[in-house]
Design a protein around this motif. Structure first.
Motif, PDB file in Angstrom:
ATOM      1  N   PHE A 121       3.768  -7.837   2.759  1.00  0.00           N
ATOM      2  CA  PHE A 121       4.727  -8.762   3.362  1.00  0.00           C
ATOM      3  C   PHE A 121       5.607  -9.429   2.303  1.00  0.00           C
ATOM      4  CE2 PHE A 121       1.578  -8.755   6.937  1.00  0.00           C
ATOM      5  CZ  PHE A 121       2.428  -8.163   7.849  1.00  0.00           C
ATOM      6  N   ARG A 122       5.050  -9.660   1.148  1.00  0.00           N
ATOM      7  CA  ARG A 122       5.857 -10.214   0.054  1.00  0.00           C
ATOM      8  C   ARG A 122       6.932  -9.210  -0.355  1.00  0.00           C
ATOM      9  NH1 ARG A 122       2.072 -12.169  -4.399  1.00  0.00           N
ATOM     10  NH2 ARG A 122       1.834 -13.931  -2.978  1.00  0.00           N
ATOM     11  N   ALA A 123       6.558  -7.929  -0.451  1.00  0.00           N
ATOM     12  CA  ALA A 123       7.536  -6.898  -0.800  1.00  0.00           C
ATOM     13  C   ALA A 123       8.615  -6.801   0.270  1.00  0.00           C
ATOM     14  CB  ALA A 123       6.829  -5.550  -0.978  1.00  0.00           C
ATOM     15  N   ILE A 124       8.219  -6.847   1.540  1.00  0.00           N
ATOM     16  CA  ILE A 124       9.194  -6.814   2.629  1.00  0.00           C
ATOM     17  C   ILE A 124      10.174  -7.970   2.501  1.00  0.00           C
ATOM     18  CG2 ILE A 124       9.439  -7.168   5.119  1.00  0.00           C
ATOM     19  CD1 ILE A 124       6.838  -5.553   5.471  1.00  0.00           C
ATOM     20  N   ALA A 125       9.666  -9.149   2.169  1.00  0.00           N
ATOM     21  CA  ALA A 125      10.528 -10.325   2.021  1.00  0.00           C
ATOM     22  C   ALA A 125      11.548 -10.141   0.916  1.00  0.00           C
ATOM     23  CB  ALA A 125       9.673 -11.568   1.758  1.00  0.00           C
ATOM     24  N   HIS A 126      11.207  -9.332  -0.089  1.00  0.00           N
ATOM     25  CA  HIS A 126      12.132  -9.052  -1.184  1.00  0.00           C
ATOM     26  C   HIS A 126      13.002  -7.828  -0.899  1.00  0.00           C
ATOM     27  CE1 HIS A 126      10.916 -12.045  -4.133  1.00  0.00           C
ATOM     28  NE2 HIS A 126       9.647 -11.789  -3.856  1.00  0.00           N
ATOM     29  N   GLY A 127      12.881  -7.261   0.302  1.00  0.00           N
ATOM     30  CA  GLY A 127      13.687  -6.105   0.645  1.00  0.00           C
ATOM     31  C   GLY A 127      13.258  -4.827  -0.044  1.00  0.00           C
ATOM     32  N   MET A 128      11.995  -4.752  -0.448  1.00  0.00           N
ATOM     33  CA  MET A 128      11.492  -3.581  -1.161  1.00  0.00           C
ATOM     34  C   MET A 128      10.918  -2.573  -0.165  1.00  0.00           C
ATOM     35  SD  MET A 128       9.522  -5.722  -4.170  1.00  0.00           S
ATOM     36  CE  MET A 128       8.614  -4.289  -4.764  1.00  0.00           C
ATOM     37  N   PRO A 129      11.446  -1.355  -0.117  1.00  0.00           N
ATOM     38  CA  PRO A 129      10.876  -0.335   0.762  1.00  0.00           C
ATOM     39  C   PRO A 129       9.409  -0.089   0.418  1.00  0.00           C
ATOM     40  CG  PRO A 129      13.018   0.357  -0.054  1.00  0.00           C
ATOM     41  CD  PRO A 129      12.637  -0.871  -0.831  1.00  0.00           C
ATOM     42  N   SER A 130       8.571  -0.032   1.459  1.00  0.00           N
ATOM     43  CA  SER A 130       7.130   0.063   1.262  1.00  0.00           C
ATOM     44  C   SER A 130       6.526   1.035   2.275  1.00  0.00           C
ATOM     45  CB  SER A 130       6.480  -1.313   1.432  1.00  0.00           C
ATOM     46  OG  SER A 130       7.094  -2.291   0.605  1.00  0.00           O
ATOM     47  N   ALA A 131       5.242   1.335   2.075  1.00  0.00           N
ATOM     48  CA  ALA A 131       4.538   2.204   3.008  1.00  0.00           C
ATOM     49  C   ALA A 131       3.071   1.835   3.043  1.00  0.00           C
ATOM     50  CB  ALA A 131       4.701   3.667   2.611  1.00  0.00           C
ATOM     51  N   VAL A 132       2.462   1.970   4.215  1.00  0.00           N
ATOM     52  CA  VAL A 132       1.036   1.740   4.410  1.00  0.00           C
ATOM     53  C   VAL A 132       0.425   3.006   4.986  1.00  0.00           C
ATOM     54  CG1 VAL A 132      -0.734   0.412   5.628  1.00  0.00           C
ATOM     55  CG2 VAL A 132       1.367  -0.726   4.831  1.00  0.00           C
ATOM     56  N   ILE A 133      -0.637   3.488   4.340  1.00  0.00           N
ATOM     57  CA  ILE A 133      -1.407   4.608   4.876  1.00  0.00           C
ATOM     58  C   ILE A 133      -2.843   4.130   5.007  1.00  0.00           C
ATOM     59  CG2 ILE A 133      -2.171   6.992   4.580  1.00  0.00           C
ATOM     60  CD1 ILE A 133       0.832   5.740   2.650  1.00  0.00           C
ATOM     61  N   GLN A 134      -3.366   4.115   6.241  1.00  0.00           N
ATOM     62  CA  GLN A 134      -4.733   3.674   6.493  1.00  0.00           C
ATOM     63  C   GLN A 134      -5.628   4.899   6.657  1.00  0.00           C
ATOM     64  OE1 GLN A 134      -4.034   0.844   9.841  1.00  0.00           O
ATOM     65  NE2 GLN A 134      -4.735  -0.690   8.367  1.00  0.00           N
ATOM     66  N   PHE A 135      -6.709   4.940   5.874  1.00  0.00           N
ATOM     67  CA  PHE A 135      -7.538   6.136   5.810  1.00  0.00           C
ATOM     68  C   PHE A 135      -8.760   6.102   6.717  1.00  0.00           C
ATOM     69  CE2 PHE A 135      -4.965   6.748   2.128  1.00  0.00           C
ATOM     70  CZ  PHE A 135      -4.881   8.124   1.998  1.00  0.00           C
ATOM     71  N   ILE A 136      -9.291   4.941   7.027  1.00  0.00           N
ATOM     72  CA  ILE A 136     -10.528   4.855   7.793  1.00  0.00           C
ATOM     73  C   ILE A 136     -10.311   4.139   9.119  1.00  0.00           C
ATOM     74  CG2 ILE A 136     -12.891   3.991   7.812  1.00  0.00           C
ATOM     75  CD1 ILE A 136     -12.489   6.329   5.894  1.00  0.00           C
ATOM     76  N   LYS A 137      -9.587   3.042   9.074  1.00  0.00           N
ATOM     77  CA  LYS A 137      -9.408   2.229  10.271  1.00  0.00           C
ATOM     78  C   LYS A 137      -8.729   3.042  11.368  1.00  0.00           C
ATOM     79  CE  LYS A 137      -9.322  -1.966   7.526  1.00  0.00           C
ATOM     80  NZ  LYS A 137      -8.495  -2.932   6.814  1.00  0.00           N
ATOM     81  N   GLY A 138      -9.219   2.863  12.577  1.00  0.00           N
ATOM     82  CA  GLY A 138      -8.747   3.671  13.686  1.00  0.00           C
ATOM     83  C   GLY A 138      -7.529   3.106  14.370  1.00  0.00           C
ATOM     84  N   GLY A 139      -7.334   3.522  15.628  1.00  0.00           N
ATOM     85  CA  GLY A 139      -6.106   3.223  16.331  1.00  0.00           C
ATOM     86  C   GLY A 139      -6.059   1.873  17.020  1.00  0.00           C
ATOM     87  N   MET A 140      -7.069   1.012  16.824  1.00  0.00           N
ATOM     88  CA  MET A 140      -7.033  -0.287  17.488  1.00  0.00           C
ATOM     89  C   MET A 140      -5.848  -1.112  16.999  1.00  0.00           C
ATOM     90  SD  MET A 140      -9.994  -2.608  15.625  1.00  0.00           S
ATOM     91  CE  MET A 140      -9.378  -4.113  16.391  1.00  0.00           C
ATOM     92  N   SER A 141      -5.341  -1.932  17.889  1.00  0.00           N
ATOM     93  CA  SER A 141      -4.206  -2.776  17.537  1.00  0.00           C
ATOM     94  C   SER A 141      -4.623  -3.836  16.522  1.00  0.00           C
ATOM     95  CB  SER A 141      -3.671  -3.450  18.800  1.00  0.00           C
ATOM     96  OG  SER A 141      -2.638  -4.357  18.486  1.00  0.00           O
ATOM     97  N   THR A 142      -3.809  -4.024  15.502  1.00  0.00           N
ATOM     98  CA  THR A 142      -4.041  -5.085  14.525  1.00  0.00           C
ATOM     99  C   THR A 142      -2.757  -5.881  14.350  1.00  0.00           C
ATOM    100  OG1 THR A 142      -3.401  -3.735  12.605  1.00  0.00           O
ATOM    101  CG2 THR A 142      -5.721  -3.669  13.270  1.00  0.00           C
ATOM    102  N   GLY A 143      -2.922  -7.142  13.978  1.00  0.00           N
ATOM    103  CA  GLY A 143      -1.758  -8.005  13.818  1.00  0.00           C
ATOM    104  C   GLY A 143      -0.776  -7.486  12.795  1.00  0.00           C
TER     105      GLY A 143
END
Length: 208
Positions: A59-81
């Protein structure tokens, strides 16, 4: 007998003098910190907060306008905040891929878990190598490494070849020694107390 009574003004003067010395010492220290480069960051340990801290950096990177990516390896499809917030409001700045289908005791399918981890890693490699992507979060990848779904050597090879100014965060318990040795920043979360032990279930806003 020496009079040790001091006035508030004298206390304030002494405090100001001490803080001036601290400020001067810190300024001298900061003068020597001139390097700026991309970091490999590891959040590991048994304590809560590994992913939470990593998402704070996203979120800090997003605030600075930095393109980012998240890859989750274990956590499943449940909704998260964090996923809902990013995909709903910041998908232009942060790609989000949930490749896991849940913890191993939930899936009970090692072959499928390995397939999903491999698929996630193929996606992760593209983002790590992309100079336009400034911060990549490999959430719970340490668990995939621990179970042998991925080899530490191939992860280290990709990290060694990443663009010089991009950052990669790797989270999860039991980070392998090879990764810890190669990382620039390693934080181990220590478990002191956890409400789960007192019968409190995972709650929105705290765990997800």
């Amino acid at each position: 007998m020496q009079n040790t009574h001091t006035t508030p003004e004298a206390d304030e003067d002494r405090h100001k003098a001490r803080m001036q010395k601290v400020a001067a010492a810190r300024a001298r220290m900061m003068e020597s910190k001139t390097d700026e480069r991309g970091l490999v960051i590891v959040h590991t340990g048994k304590g809560k907060g590994k992913s939470s801290s990593a998402f704070g950096m996203i979120f800090r990177a997003i605030a600075h306008g930095m393109p980012s990516a998240v890859i989750q390896f274990i956590k499943g499809g449940m909704s998260t905040g964090e996923r809902d917030l990013i995909t709903t409001h910041f998908s232009d700045l942060c790609a989000f891929h949930t490749m896991g289908e849940g913890f191993t005791w939930v899936t009970q399918d090692k072959i499928r878990d390995i397939e999903m981890a491999r698929a996630g890693w193929e996606i992760a490699k593209r983002y790590i190598a992309d100079p336009a992507c400034r911060l990549v979060l490999l959430d719970e990848i340490n668990i995939a490494l621990r179970y042998g779904y991925l080899a530490p050597e191939e992860v280290l090879e990709a990290l060694a070849a990443k663009p010089a100014d991009s950052h990669v965060i790797l989270t999860g318990r039991n980070a392998p020694d090879l990764l810890i040795a190669a990382a620039d920043l390693v934080t181990e979360m220590t478990l002191v107390k956890h409400p789960f032990r007192d019968g409190v279930k995972a709650q929105p806003g705290i765990e997800f």
